[in-house]
Design an enzyme around this catalytic site. Sequence first.
Site, PDB file in Angstrom:
ATOM      1  N   ASP A   1     -13.714  -7.198  -1.420  1.00  9.37           N
ATOM      2  CA  ASP A   1     -14.956  -6.603  -0.904  1.00  9.37           C
ATOM      3  C   ASP A   1     -16.054  -6.510  -1.962  1.00  9.37           C
ATOM      4  O   ASP A   1     -17.191  -6.189  -1.642  1.00  9.37           O
ATOM      5  CB  ASP A   1     -14.688  -5.191  -0.355  1.00  9.37           C
ATOM      6  CG  ASP A   1     -13.805  -5.215   0.881  1.00  9.37           C
ATOM      7  OD1 ASP A   1     -13.541  -6.317   1.394  1.00  9.37           O
ATOM      8  OD2 ASP A   1     -13.387  -4.134   1.328  1.00  9.37           O
TER       9      ASP A   1
ATOM     10  N   ARG B   1       0.869  -1.183   0.000  1.00  9.08           N
ATOM     11  CA  ARG B   1       0.000   0.000   0.000  1.00  9.08           C
ATOM     12  C   ARG B   1       0.905   1.232   0.000  1.00  9.08           C
ATOM     13  O   ARG B   1       2.048   1.172   0.445  1.00  9.08           O
ATOM     14  CB  ARG B   1      -0.913  -0.009   1.230  1.00  9.08           C
ATOM     15  CG  ARG B   1      -1.883  -1.212   1.255  1.00  9.08           C
ATOM     16  CD  ARG B   1      -3.005  -0.980   2.240  1.00  9.08           C
ATOM     17  NE  ARG B   1      -3.831  -2.164   2.426  1.00  9.08           N
ATOM     18  CZ  ARG B   1      -4.886  -2.459   1.673  1.00  9.08           C
ATOM     19  NH1 ARG B   1      -5.247  -1.653   0.695  1.00  9.08           N
ATOM     20  NH2 ARG B   1      -5.591  -3.542   1.909  1.00  9.08           N
TER      21      ARG B   1
ATOM     22  N   THR C   1     -10.636  -6.733  -5.793  1.00  3.46           N
ATOM     23  CA  THR C   1     -10.969  -6.441  -4.408  1.00  3.46           C
ATOM     24  C   THR C   1     -11.836  -7.533  -3.860  1.00  3.46           C
ATOM     25  O   THR C   1     -12.799  -7.950  -4.493  1.00  3.46           O
ATOM     26  CB  THR C   1     -11.727  -5.102  -4.251  1.00  3.46           C
ATOM     27  OG1 THR C   1     -12.346  -5.093  -2.963  1.00  3.46           O
ATOM     28  CG2 THR C   1     -12.823  -4.925  -5.276  1.00  3.46           C
TER      29      THR C   1
ATOM     30  N   MET D   1      -7.704 -15.542   6.695  1.00  9.80           N
ATOM     31  CA  MET D   1      -7.692 -16.920   6.166  1.00  9.80           C
ATOM     32  C   MET D   1      -8.497 -17.004   4.874  1.00  9.80           C
ATOM     33  O   MET D   1      -8.161 -17.740   3.958  1.00  9.80           O
ATOM     34  CB  MET D   1      -8.286 -17.882   7.199  1.00  9.80           C
ATOM     35  CG  MET D   1      -7.403 -18.035   8.409  1.00  9.80           C
ATOM     36  SD  MET D   1      -8.154 -19.086   9.628  1.00  9.80           S
ATOM     37  CE  MET D   1      -7.932 -20.656   8.844  1.00  9.80           C
TER      38      MET D   1
ATOM     39  N   MET E   1     -14.710  -9.794   6.015  1.00 11.37           N
ATOM     40  CA  MET E   1     -14.208  -8.527   5.472  1.00 11.37           C
ATOM     41  C   MET E   1     -15.322  -7.730   4.797  1.00 11.37           C
ATOM     42  O   MET E   1     -16.377  -8.271   4.478  1.00 11.37           O
ATOM     43  CB  MET E   1     -13.070  -8.789   4.504  1.00 11.37           C
ATOM     44  CG  MET E   1     -11.767  -8.954   5.253  1.00 11.37           C
ATOM     45  SD  MET E   1     -10.348  -9.087   4.192  1.00 11.37           S
ATOM     46  CE  MET E   1      -9.044  -9.049   5.428  1.00 11.37           C
TER      47      MET E   1
HETATM   48  N1  ATP Z   1      -5.987   8.405  -5.368  1.00 10.17           N
HETATM   49  C1  ATP Z   1      -4.882   7.724  -5.689  1.00 10.17           C
HETATM   50  N2  ATP Z   1      -4.049   8.160  -6.627  1.00 10.17           N
HETATM   51  C2  ATP Z   1      -2.920   7.489  -6.950  1.00 10.17           C
HETATM   52  N3  ATP Z   1      -2.552   6.326  -6.369  1.00 10.17           N
HETATM   53  C3  ATP Z   1      -3.349   5.831  -5.417  1.00 10.17           C
HETATM   54  C4  ATP Z   1      -4.544   6.490  -5.018  1.00 10.17           C
HETATM   55  N4  ATP Z   1      -5.132   5.756  -4.037  1.00 10.17           N
HETATM   56  C5  ATP Z   1      -4.317   4.694  -3.846  1.00 10.17           C
HETATM   57  N5  ATP Z   1      -3.260   4.728  -4.661  1.00 10.17           N
HETATM   58  C6  ATP Z   1      -2.172   3.757  -4.739  1.00 10.17           C
HETATM   59  O1  ATP Z   1      -2.685   2.501  -5.131  1.00 10.17           O
HETATM   60  C7  ATP Z   1      -2.086   1.449  -4.391  1.00 10.17           C
HETATM   61  C8  ATP Z   1      -3.123   0.600  -3.737  1.00 10.17           C
HETATM   62  O2  ATP Z   1      -4.076   1.400  -3.045  1.00 10.17           O
HETATM   63  P1  ATP Z   1      -4.890   0.842  -1.795  1.00 10.17           P
HETATM   64  O3  ATP Z   1      -3.933   0.428  -0.742  1.00 10.17           O
HETATM   65  O4  ATP Z   1      -5.898   1.856  -1.453  1.00 10.17           O
HETATM   66  O5  ATP Z   1      -5.514  -0.506  -2.312  1.00 10.17           O
HETATM   67  P2  ATP Z   1      -6.634  -0.769  -3.381  1.00 10.17           P
HETATM   68  O6  ATP Z   1      -6.031  -0.777  -4.719  1.00 10.17           O
HETATM   69  O7  ATP Z   1      -7.757   0.182  -3.174  1.00 10.17           O
HETATM   70  O8  ATP Z   1      -7.032  -2.250  -3.012  1.00 10.17           O
HETATM   71  P3  ATP Z   1      -7.902  -2.753  -1.750  1.00 10.17           P
HETATM   72  O9  ATP Z   1      -9.224  -3.099  -2.294  1.00 10.17           O
HETATM   73  O10 ATP Z   1      -7.170  -3.929  -1.293  1.00 10.17           O
HETATM   74  O11 ATP Z   1      -7.926  -1.668  -0.748  1.00 10.17           O
HETATM   75  C9  ATP Z   1      -1.134   2.108  -3.403  1.00 10.17           C
HETATM   76  O12 ATP Z   1       0.178   1.950  -3.878  1.00 10.17           O
HETATM   77  C10 ATP Z   1      -1.555   3.559  -3.368  1.00 10.17           C
HETATM   78  O13 ATP Z   1      -0.457   4.430  -3.173  1.00 10.17           O
HETATM   79  O1  F6P Z   2      -4.835  -5.423   6.499  1.00  5.81           O
HETATM   80  P1  F6P Z   2      -4.671  -5.010   5.093  1.00  5.81           P
HETATM   81  O2  F6P Z   2      -3.992  -6.017   4.263  1.00  5.81           O
HETATM   82  O3  F6P Z   2      -4.059  -3.667   4.910  1.00  5.81           O
HETATM   83  O4  F6P Z   2      -6.104  -4.901   4.434  1.00  5.81           O
HETATM   84  C1  F6P Z   2      -7.326  -5.127   5.018  1.00  5.81           C
HETATM   85  C2  F6P Z   2      -8.387  -4.573   4.118  1.00  5.81           C
HETATM   86  O5  F6P Z   2      -8.206  -4.992   2.801  1.00  5.81           O
HETATM   87  C3  F6P Z   2      -9.415  -5.478   2.266  1.00  5.81           C
HETATM   88  O6  F6P Z   2      -9.349  -6.881   2.270  1.00  5.81           O
HETATM   89  C4  F6P Z   2      -9.592  -4.973   0.857  1.00  5.81           C
HETATM   90  O7  F6P Z   2      -8.548  -5.473   0.070  1.00  5.81           O
HETATM   91  C5  F6P Z   2     -10.489  -4.997   3.205  1.00  5.81           C
HETATM   92  O8  F6P Z   2     -11.605  -5.818   3.249  1.00  5.81           O
HETATM   93  C6  F6P Z   2      -9.744  -4.964   4.512  1.00  5.81           C
HETATM   94  O9  F6P Z   2     -10.272  -3.996   5.380  1.00  5.81           O
END
Ligand code: ATP
Ligand code: F6P
Length: 520
Positions: free
Chosen positions: A273, A217, A271, A430, A316
């Site tokens: 979710d 992240r 995702t 898990m 989740m």
């Molecule tokens: N608004 C944004 N603009 C550019 N990069 C972003 C933005 N939001 C998130 N990112 C980048 O995207 C990557 C993943 O973002 P994030 O951790 O929010 O997970 P996600 O892709 O939303 O997946 P998840 O559903 O698991 O949360 C990170 O490297 C983060 O820096």
């Molecule tokens: O603990 P982590 O890996 O940062 O992410 C947990 C979150 O990621 C998700 O699984 C989405 O990818 C959410 O349901 C949960 O809140």
Amino acid sequence: MDFSVSFSSPLKSYTPFSLSCQLSFHPNAPQLLRFSRNPGIFLRKPPSISRQNNLAIKALQTSNQTKNDDFVLEDVPHLTNFLPDLPSYPNPLQKSQAYSIVKTNFVSPEDVVAQNIVIQKESPRGIHFRRAGPREKVYFKPEEVRACIVTCGGLCPGINTVIREIVCGLNNMYGVQDILGIEEGYKGFYSKNTMSLTPKVVNDIHKRGGTFLRTSRGGHDTHKIVDNIEDRGINQVYIIGGDGTQKGAALIYEEVKKRGLQVAVAGIPKTIDNDIAVIDKSFGFDTAVEEAQRAINAAHVEVESVENGVGIVKLMGRYSGFIAMYATLASRDVDCCLIPESPFYLEGQGGLFEFIEERLKENGHLVIVVAEGAGQEYVAAEVHAAGKKDASGNKLLLDVGPWLSDKIKDHFTKFQKMPINMKYIDPTYMIRAIPSNASDNIYCTLLAHGVVHGAMAGYTGFTVGSVNSKHAYIPIARVTERQKTVKLTDRMWARLLASTNQPSFVASDHERVDKEVSKV
Ligand SMILES: Nc1ncnc2c1ncn2[C@@H]1O[C@H](COP(=O)(O)OP(=O)(O)OP(=O)(O)O)[C@@H](O)[C@H]1O
Ligand SMILES: O=P(O)(O)OC[C@H]1O[C@](O)(CO)[C@@H](O)[C@@H]1O
Ligand SMILES: [Mg+2]
């Protein structure tokens, strides 16, 4: 004569369905259900993050809404939009032993997928997306492709299958040999060495959970990422990740376009979710729902075997309760499902404590499924630790599971003098960490092949997804502009309420539901 009669369904008086159901009946419908043969076709500009383009799109939308038979194509960008002289080549699939026998081997440029397939006689034809699949012409010579794959955000079953099938799809269908894995998410572009991905290297990875490429992240730095893409001579970028990741992909596409690079940027939404808008469902979701059954079943077995057994299973779902809702519907052993979209309350008439007491008296046990994002406002009010964020800026949730367990234990021991046997199960990681099941594997394969066909055909700044069971290329902005949530006014939630017979908790929340109903 055109007339219609409308009857109220008898279900209207039945609480769970009354929010969502009204039947309309057209006696002479067969003759009346004809649509204009000559629809006006409007190409909607590919979305861009610039304000100017947003305004242009808004103007187009407004003009489109004036005609009934409007047809809107929400198109995705193409490399030739900013590189008009780019040469094209015949698709090598023409010569593929396996694919050349397919009757309609190539997707026609006119093929589109409708966003809404349930429409009314008078309603506009609505929004459409380009159908995914191989095109007759490609804009890359296979021997000149240097592709890369990156995975970002949280885990989800099926990521490895998508990685495997991008590699195998590029190699088997198009003869691409040069594919790089970017390790540990976006920051890996500028802080790690790449790994070479071949069909042999990825052969077995679909049998494992997690991501072969690792993830992270935070760390999205558009300029550094695009500098790196340029330095390494990468011309196809495959980005697997959730809403945050796709927002990052949109920025990479914009920067690539600004620099005039022949680089296709393609996203595969991920995702657990299932909160990504437009698409039917995200890959890995079915696997997660299936795995959740094991935890629910364990809770049920435990509480059935003791006196006043109360099982709580936390699943989740930050802002969307899809896993909890589907797992509850699939199991039939769940007495109550709590999701972020449906506020609940504990005390008093119609509250959770009253319901638990009734179920215990009736059955001697009960199982509650709670999505991690449910009841956050209550936990925050008591724990006083809200406001923390992860590296990507996502709000860190407070743990509703133990909070709820303690509240229920306290209430029944202290106030009801009715000791209960609490069994709390948190299977969240898990569930996320397992490999995808058979049907998700196939879904992942289609998504991966779809995205490869799109990039080879020169599309860029797009995501791939299933829309009404047909695979389509969707502008990135369309999947990131809002999160998909469970609609309390939809039939699915009504089905859940009807199956668990839990309180709908709407008595305390009329205003919110009224608002939801008026949106439908
Ligand atoms: N608004 C944004 N603009 C550019 N990069 C972003 C933005 N939001 C998130 N990112 C980048 O995207 C990557 C993943 O973002 P994030 O951790 O929010 O997970 P996600 O892709 O939303 O997946 P998840 O559903 O698991 O949360 C990170 O490297 C983060 O820096
Ligand atoms: O603990 P982590 O890996 O940062 O992410 C947990 C979150 O990621 C998700 O699984 C989405 O990818 C959410 O349901 C949960 O809140
Ligand atoms: Mg996210």
